[in-house]
Design a protein around this motif. Structure first.
Motif, PDB file in Angstrom:
ATOM      1  N   PHE A   8       0.823  -1.205   0.000  1.00 46.91           N
ATOM      2  CA  PHE A   8       0.000   0.000   0.000  1.00 46.91           C
ATOM      3  C   PHE A   8       0.860   1.259   0.000  1.00 46.91           C
ATOM      4  CE2 PHE A   8      -3.373  -2.896   0.929  1.00 46.91           C
ATOM      5  CZ  PHE A   8      -4.542  -2.260   0.506  1.00 46.91           C
ATOM      6  N   LEU A   9       1.938   1.241   0.760  1.00 41.78           N
ATOM      7  CA  LEU A   9       2.828   2.399   0.809  1.00 41.78           C
ATOM      8  C   LEU A   9       3.505   2.634  -0.542  1.00 41.78           C
ATOM      9  CD1 LEU A   9       4.363   1.888   4.358  1.00 41.78           C
ATOM     10  CD2 LEU A   9       2.714   3.662   3.646  1.00 41.78           C
ATOM     11  N   GLU A  10       3.879   1.543  -1.208  1.00 43.04           N
ATOM     12  CA  GLU A  10       4.473   1.670  -2.540  1.00 43.04           C
ATOM     13  C   GLU A  10       3.454   2.245  -3.526  1.00 43.04           C
ATOM     14  OE1 GLU A  10       5.552  -1.596  -5.690  1.00 43.04           O
ATOM     15  OE2 GLU A  10       7.126  -1.526  -4.144  1.00 43.04           O
ATOM     16  N   ALA A  11       2.218   1.782  -3.458  1.00 37.52           N
ATOM     17  CA  ALA A  11       1.169   2.310  -4.325  1.00 37.52           C
ATOM     18  C   ALA A  11       0.937   3.790  -4.051  1.00 37.52           C
ATOM     19  CB  ALA A  11      -0.120   1.515  -4.138  1.00 37.52           C
ATOM     20  N   GLN A  12       0.972   4.161  -2.774  1.00 41.11           N
ATOM     21  CA  GLN A  12       0.793   5.560  -2.389  1.00 41.11           C
ATOM     22  C   GLN A  12       1.927   6.424  -2.944  1.00 41.11           C
ATOM     23  OE1 GLN A  12       1.141   6.391   1.819  1.00 41.11           O
ATOM     24  NE2 GLN A  12      -0.350   8.045   1.669  1.00 41.11           N
ATOM     25  N   GLU A  13       3.130   5.898  -2.914  1.00 37.43           N
ATOM     26  CA  GLU A  13       4.287   6.632  -3.426  1.00 37.43           C
ATOM     27  C   GLU A  13       4.150   6.902  -4.929  1.00 37.43           C
ATOM     28  OE1 GLU A  13       8.904   5.461  -3.976  1.00 37.43           O
ATOM     29  OE2 GLU A  13       8.115   5.204  -1.945  1.00 37.43           O
ATOM     30  N   VAL A  14       3.700   5.893  -5.679  1.00 37.99           N
ATOM     31  CA  VAL A  14       3.511   6.066  -7.127  1.00 37.99           C
ATOM     32  C   VAL A  14       2.397   7.085  -7.385  1.00 37.99           C
ATOM     33  CG1 VAL A  14       2.844   4.913  -9.284  1.00 37.99           C
ATOM     34  CG2 VAL A  14       4.419   3.784  -7.688  1.00 37.99           C
ATOM     35  N   LEU A  15       1.296   6.984  -6.641  1.00 38.01           N
ATOM     36  CA  LEU A  15       0.200   7.941  -6.786  1.00 38.01           C
ATOM     37  C   LEU A  15       0.664   9.356  -6.445  1.00 38.01           C
ATOM     38  CD1 LEU A  15      -2.770   8.565  -7.374  1.00 38.01           C
ATOM     39  CD2 LEU A  15      -3.273   7.981  -4.987  1.00 38.01           C
ATOM     40  N   ASN A  16       1.422   9.509  -5.364  1.00 40.47           N
ATOM     41  CA  ASN A  16       1.933  10.833  -4.987  1.00 40.47           C
ATOM     42  C   ASN A  16       2.832  11.409  -6.075  1.00 40.47           C
ATOM     43  OD1 ASN A  16       0.541  10.870  -2.585  1.00 40.47           O
ATOM     44  ND2 ASN A  16       2.280  10.162  -1.354  1.00 40.47           N
ATOM     45  N   SER A  17       3.632  10.557  -6.696  1.00 38.33           N
ATOM     46  CA  SER A  17       4.491  11.002  -7.797  1.00 38.33           C
ATOM     47  C   SER A  17       3.651  11.497  -8.974  1.00 38.33           C
ATOM     48  CB  SER A  17       5.401   9.846  -8.226  1.00 38.33           C
ATOM     49  OG  SER A  17       6.200  10.229  -9.315  1.00 38.33           O
ATOM     50  N   PHE A  18       2.581  10.788  -9.283  1.00 36.07           N
ATOM     51  CA  PHE A  18       1.682  11.211 -10.366  1.00 36.07           C
ATOM     52  C   PHE A  18       1.029  12.550 -10.027  1.00 36.07           C
ATOM     53  CE2 PHE A  18      -2.331  11.264 -12.705  1.00 36.07           C
ATOM     54  CZ  PHE A  18      -1.926  10.870 -13.973  1.00 36.07           C
ATOM     55  N   PRO A 161       3.791   7.101 -13.515  1.00 39.88           N
ATOM     56  CA  PRO A 161       5.198   7.185 -13.133  1.00 39.88           C
ATOM     57  C   PRO A 161       5.878   5.828 -13.281  1.00 39.88           C
ATOM     58  CG  PRO A 161       3.814   8.245 -11.489  1.00 39.88           C
ATOM     59  CD  PRO A 161       2.900   7.538 -12.439  1.00 39.88           C
ATOM     60  N   TYR A 162       7.168   5.879 -13.535  1.00 38.32           N
ATOM     61  CA  TYR A 162       7.913   4.631 -13.738  1.00 38.32           C
ATOM     62  C   TYR A 162       7.763   3.726 -12.522  1.00 38.32           C
ATOM     63  CZ  TYR A 162      11.380   1.181 -14.810  1.00 38.32           C
ATOM     64  OH  TYR A 162      11.984  -0.020 -15.075  1.00 38.32           O
ATOM     65  N   SER A 163       7.478   2.472 -12.806  1.00 40.22           N
ATOM     66  CA  SER A 163       7.400   1.445 -11.773  1.00 40.22           C
ATOM     67  C   SER A 163       7.906   0.147 -12.371  1.00 40.22           C
ATOM     68  CB  SER A 163       5.958   1.271 -11.291  1.00 40.22           C
ATOM     69  OG  SER A 163       5.878   0.207 -10.374  1.00 40.22           O
ATOM     70  N   LYS A 164       8.527  -0.635 -11.567  1.00 36.70           N
ATOM     71  CA  LYS A 164       9.053  -1.920 -12.019  1.00 36.70           C
ATOM     72  C   LYS A 164       7.927  -2.881 -12.396  1.00 36.70           C
ATOM     73  CE  LYS A 164      12.108  -5.616 -10.348  1.00 36.70           C
ATOM     74  NZ  LYS A 164      12.907  -6.067  -9.210  1.00 36.70           N
ATOM     75  N   TYR A 165       6.763  -2.701 -11.773  1.00 36.14           N
ATOM     76  CA  TYR A 165       5.672  -3.653 -11.932  1.00 36.14           C
ATOM     77  C   TYR A 165       4.467  -3.035 -12.638  1.00 36.14           C
ATOM     78  CZ  TYR A 165       8.487  -6.139  -8.543  1.00 36.14           C
ATOM     79  OH  TYR A 165       9.528  -6.753  -7.895  1.00 36.14           O
TER      80      TYR A 165
END
Length: 192
Positions: A8-18, A161-165
């Motif tokens: 969830f924290l990783e998903a939040q980080e990607v969303l925050n980047s967007f 945003p760039y993500s490995k997955y």
């Protein structure tokens, strides 16, 4: 031990980047405006993607043709997702032609093609974008990673945003899809 919280924290980080990039909201608004104009001109939306992106394409089409948050008239939107069509074309022409052949048959100038690819490099989606551009359709691309070759055929690209997955990209795509539908409904039927 698997950490669900970490996911969830990783998903939040990607969303925050967007969210941090204002250009993403400008791109969504531009894409939404293209869709609004298409619907006003009695044109349609055609969407596609592979795997989870096909599910996103179907979700987008059903929200437009069915309903999103409130009752309103249906809007002409379809996802290229009929299994008999897909298996026929894959068998007879190859998977790389499955979406482009569909657009050759029912895509017309003024229609909008929404191309969904987490990598931006799905060859069957890219081939369809080429056909769409050749037919005078507008192309909205939902991509991830570095945008791939799909971004060069898009009138509007909305890139996660760039993500490995791929699942992180798909999570952003779903938020974008809901935002597009909300924008279009607000412009056509409801005002805030």
């Amino acid at each position: 031990m698997i950490s669900i919280r970490k996911e969830f924290l990783e998903a939040q980080e990607v969303l925050n980047s967007f969210i941090a990039d204002e250009n993403n909201f400008l791109a969504i608004e531009k894409a939404g405006s293209l869709i609004v104009e298409a619907f006003k001109n009695k044109s349609k939306i055609i969407s596609c993607g592979n795997g989870g992106s096909m599910c996103d394409a179907m979700h987008l089409a059903e929200e437009f043709s069915g309903r999103f948050r409130s009752d309103r008239p249906p809007l002409p939107a379809i996802a290229i997702s009929d299994p008999s069509y897909i298996s026929c074309v894959t068998n007879d022409f190859g998977a790389e032609s499955v979406f482009s052949r569909y657009l050759e048959g029912i895509g017309f100038e003024g229609d909008i093609f929404i191309a969904i690819s987490t990598s931006g490099n799905s060859i069957n989606v890219v081939n369809a974008a080429k056909v769409a551009r050749g037919k005078g359709m507008k192309v909205i691309a939902l991509t991830g990673k570095k945008g791939g070759s799909l971004n060069s055929f898009a009138d509007v690209e909305i890139r996660a945003p760039y993500s490995k997955y791929a699942d992180r990209v798909q999570e952003i795509h779903l938020k974008v899809i809901h935002s597009l539908i909300y924008y279009v409904e607000s412009k056509l039927f409801f005002s805030d």
